[in-house]
Motif scaffolding. Sequence first.
Motif, mmCIF file in Angstrom:
data_model
loop_
_atom_site.group_PDB
_atom_site.id
_atom_site.type_symbol
_atom_site.label_atom_id
_atom_site.label_comp_id
_atom_site.label_asym_id
_atom_site.label_seq_id
_atom_site.Cartn_x
_atom_site.Cartn_y
_atom_site.Cartn_z
ATOM 1 N N GLU A 163 30.537 48.532 63.702
ATOM 2 C CA GLU A 163 31.989 48.677 63.723
ATOM 3 C C GLU A 163 32.568 47.443 64.422
ATOM 4 O OE1 GLU A 163 33.946 51.705 62.895
ATOM 5 O OE2 GLU A 163 32.117 52.239 61.837
ATOM 6 N N ALA A 164 33.848 47.218 64.228
ATOM 7 C CA ALA A 164 34.543 46.141 64.935
ATOM 8 C C ALA A 164 35.955 46.628 65.242
ATOM 9 C CB ALA A 164 34.598 44.874 64.100
ATOM 10 N N VAL A 165 36.446 46.248 66.411
ATOM 11 C CA VAL A 165 37.813 46.569 66.797
ATOM 12 C C VAL A 165 38.546 45.247 66.996
ATOM 13 C CG1 VAL A 165 39.305 47.728 68.468
ATOM 14 C CG2 VAL A 165 37.045 48.693 67.938
ATOM 15 N N ALA A 166 39.618 45.064 66.235
ATOM 16 C CA ALA A 166 40.398 43.825 66.320
ATOM 17 C C ALA A 166 41.754 44.121 66.942
ATOM 18 C CB ALA A 166 40.588 43.230 64.924
ATOM 19 N N TRP A 167 42.207 43.204 67.785
ATOM 20 C CA TRP A 167 43.522 43.299 68.414
ATOM 21 C C TRP A 167 44.359 42.149 67.874
ATOM 22 C CZ3 TRP A 167 44.345 40.663 73.678
ATOM 23 C CH2 TRP A 167 45.691 40.645 74.017
ATOM 24 N N LEU A 168 45.482 42.505 67.277
ATOM 25 C CA LEU A 168 46.421 41.500 66.749
ATOM 26 C C LEU A 168 47.744 41.611 67.488
ATOM 27 C CD1 LEU A 168 44.737 42.802 64.107
ATOM 28 C CD2 LEU A 168 45.919 40.909 63.039
ATOM 29 N N GLN A 169 48.343 40.470 67.725
ATOM 30 C CA GLN A 169 49.633 40.400 68.422
ATOM 31 C C GLN A 169 50.632 39.692 67.500
ATOM 32 O OE1 GLN A 169 49.848 41.538 71.736
ATOM 33 N NE2 GLN A 169 52.034 41.249 71.665
ATOM 34 N N LEU A 170 51.812 40.241 67.420
ATOM 35 C CA LEU A 170 52.851 39.639 66.577
ATOM 36 C C LEU A 170 53.294 38.311 67.170
ATOM 37 C CD1 LEU A 170 54.736 39.936 64.132
ATOM 38 C CD2 LEU A 170 56.334 41.138 65.632
ATOM 39 N N GLY A 171 53.184 37.255 66.388
ATOM 40 C CA GLY A 171 53.692 35.940 66.760
ATOM 41 C C GLY A 171 53.014 35.266 67.929
ATOM 42 N N ALA A 172 51.912 35.784 68.432
ATOM 43 C CA ALA A 172 51.250 35.189 69.589
ATOM 44 C C ALA A 172 50.593 33.874 69.217
ATOM 45 C CB ALA A 172 50.201 36.154 70.162
ATOM 46 N N LYS A 173 50.546 32.987 70.177
ATOM 47 C CA LYS A 173 49.831 31.713 69.995
ATOM 48 C C LYS A 173 48.351 31.942 70.216
ATOM 49 C CE LYS A 173 53.553 29.151 69.670
ATOM 50 N NZ LYS A 173 54.024 28.685 68.429
ATOM 51 N N GLU A 174 47.552 31.204 69.491
ATOM 52 C CA GLU A 174 46.087 31.322 69.665
ATOM 53 C C GLU A 174 45.648 30.613 70.915
ATOM 54 O OE1 GLU A 174 43.976 30.253 66.137
ATOM 55 O OE2 GLU A 174 45.275 31.447 64.904
ATOM 56 N N ILE A 218 45.684 38.676 55.622
ATOM 57 C CA ILE A 218 46.999 39.118 55.149
ATOM 58 C C ILE A 218 47.950 39.303 56.334
ATOM 59 C CG2 ILE A 218 48.247 41.043 54.064
ATOM 60 C CD1 ILE A 218 45.693 41.374 52.258
ATOM 61 N N LEU A 219 47.471 39.953 57.392
ATOM 62 C CA LEU A 219 48.317 40.185 58.562
ATOM 63 C C LEU A 219 48.645 38.865 59.268
ATOM 64 C CD1 LEU A 219 46.657 43.461 59.856
ATOM 65 C CD2 LEU A 219 48.923 43.230 58.794
ATOM 66 N N GLU A 220 47.677 37.963 59.350
ATOM 67 C CA GLU A 220 47.948 36.662 59.980
ATOM 68 C C GLU A 220 48.933 35.838 59.157
ATOM 69 O OE1 GLU A 220 44.716 34.409 61.469
ATOM 70 O OE2 GLU A 220 44.258 35.928 62.983
ATOM 71 N N ASP A 221 48.813 35.883 57.835
ATOM 72 C CA ASP A 221 49.781 35.183 56.988
ATOM 73 C C ASP A 221 51.176 35.765 57.164
ATOM 74 O OD1 ASP A 221 47.794 33.508 56.039
ATOM 75 O OD2 ASP A 221 47.593 34.546 54.108
ATOM 76 N N GLY A 222 51.258 37.026 57.613
ATOM 77 C CA GLY A 222 52.535 37.695 57.828
ATOM 78 C C GLY A 222 53.081 37.570 59.243
ATOM 79 N N GLY A 223 52.432 36.770 60.091
ATOM 80 C CA GLY A 223 52.984 36.516 61.411
ATOM 81 C C GLY A 223 52.192 37.052 62.587
ATOM 82 N N TYR A 224 51.083 37.728 62.340
ATOM 83 C CA TYR A 224 50.245 38.223 63.436
ATOM 84 C C TYR A 224 49.177 37.197 63.779
ATOM 85 C CZ TYR A 224 52.424 42.748 63.210
ATOM 86 O OH TYR A 224 53.353 43.754 63.261
ATOM 87 N N ARG A 225 48.673 37.280 64.995
ATOM 88 C CA ARG A 225 47.574 36.426 65.429
ATOM 89 C C ARG A 225 46.488 37.316 65.995
ATOM 90 N NH1 ARG A 225 49.330 34.023 62.253
ATOM 91 N NH2 ARG A 225 50.784 32.335 62.356
ATOM 92 N N THR A 226 45.271 37.119 65.507
ATOM 93 C CA THR A 226 44.135 37.876 66.021
ATOM 94 C C THR A 226 43.827 37.362 67.414
ATOM 95 O OG1 THR A 226 43.277 38.176 63.788
ATOM 96 C CG2 THR A 226 41.733 38.516 65.608
ATOM 97 N N GLN A 227 43.857 38.255 68.391
ATOM 98 C CA GLN A 227 43.603 37.884 69.780
ATOM 99 C C GLN A 227 42.134 38.071 70.157
ATOM 100 O OE1 GLN A 227 46.253 36.565 71.718
ATOM 101 N NE2 GLN A 227 47.033 36.579 69.628
ATOM 102 N N GLU A 228 41.539 39.124 69.613
ATOM 103 C CA GLU A 228 40.157 39.418 69.972
ATOM 104 C C GLU A 228 39.559 40.351 68.930
ATOM 105 O OE1 GLU A 228 37.772 41.183 73.873
ATOM 106 O OE2 GLU A 228 39.895 40.749 74.002
ATOM 107 N N VAL A 229 38.265 40.183 68.672
ATOM 108 C CA VAL A 229 37.515 41.111 67.835
ATOM 109 C C VAL A 229 36.259 41.478 68.609
ATOM 110 C CG1 VAL A 229 36.307 41.491 65.656
ATOM 111 C CG2 VAL A 229 38.372 40.075 65.694
ATOM 112 N N GLN A 230 36.061 42.780 68.810
ATOM 113 C CA GLN A 230 34.913 43.267 69.571
ATOM 114 C C GLN A 230 33.998 44.082 68.653
ATOM 115 O OE1 GLN A 230 33.951 42.943 73.006
ATOM 116 N NE2 GLN A 230 32.124 43.779 72.027
ATOM 117 N N PRO A 231 32.773 43.604 68.418
ATOM 118 C CA PRO A 231 31.838 44.429 67.646
ATOM 119 C C PRO A 231 31.374 45.619 68.487
ATOM 120 C CG PRO A 231 30.779 42.408 68.354
ATOM 121 C CD PRO A 231 32.216 42.325 68.799
ATOM 122 N N VAL A 232 31.129 46.742 67.828
ATOM 123 C CA VAL A 232 30.655 47.949 68.495
ATOM 124 C C VAL A 232 29.492 48.496 67.669
ATOM 125 C CG1 VAL A 232 31.273 50.251 69.325
ATOM 126 C CG2 VAL A 232 33.006 48.441 69.297
#
Length: 121
Positions: free
Chosen positions: A110-121, A86-100
């Motif tokens: 657990e997982a921690v995801a970092w999303l950046q607005l409009g960033a290129k993959e 949903i967030l990616e369809d709205g313009g965010y790009r997942t930069q990294e996901v770190q399992p914990v």
Amino acid sequence: MWAPAIEDAKRNAELNGISNTLFEAGPAEQVIPRWYKEGKRADVLVVDPPRKGCDEQLLHTILKQRPERVVYVSCNPATLARDLRILEDGGYRTQEVQPVDMFPQSTHCEAVAWLQLGAKE
């Protein structure tokens, strides 16, 4: 219930010379839409929803508010994937996901995801 965590966050911000922060405890699906209506804007937003994932209203408010970065802490990979879509369809790009692995010898991770607005993959 959340008061000690808020006090710790405020103390850590002060110790690190960070003064442009706002900490508030409560259900994010209530707090973040209220902040948006009050004109409060975030550069970075951290969400840590329950296993059911983010409330639909919260996700739509994030997409309207458009913080530069979103940090999403998740205890459920299925709802994390759904909400990231949903967030990616709205313009965010997942930069990294770190399992914990906070619960060794169990199936929970657990997982921690970092999303950046409009960033290129």
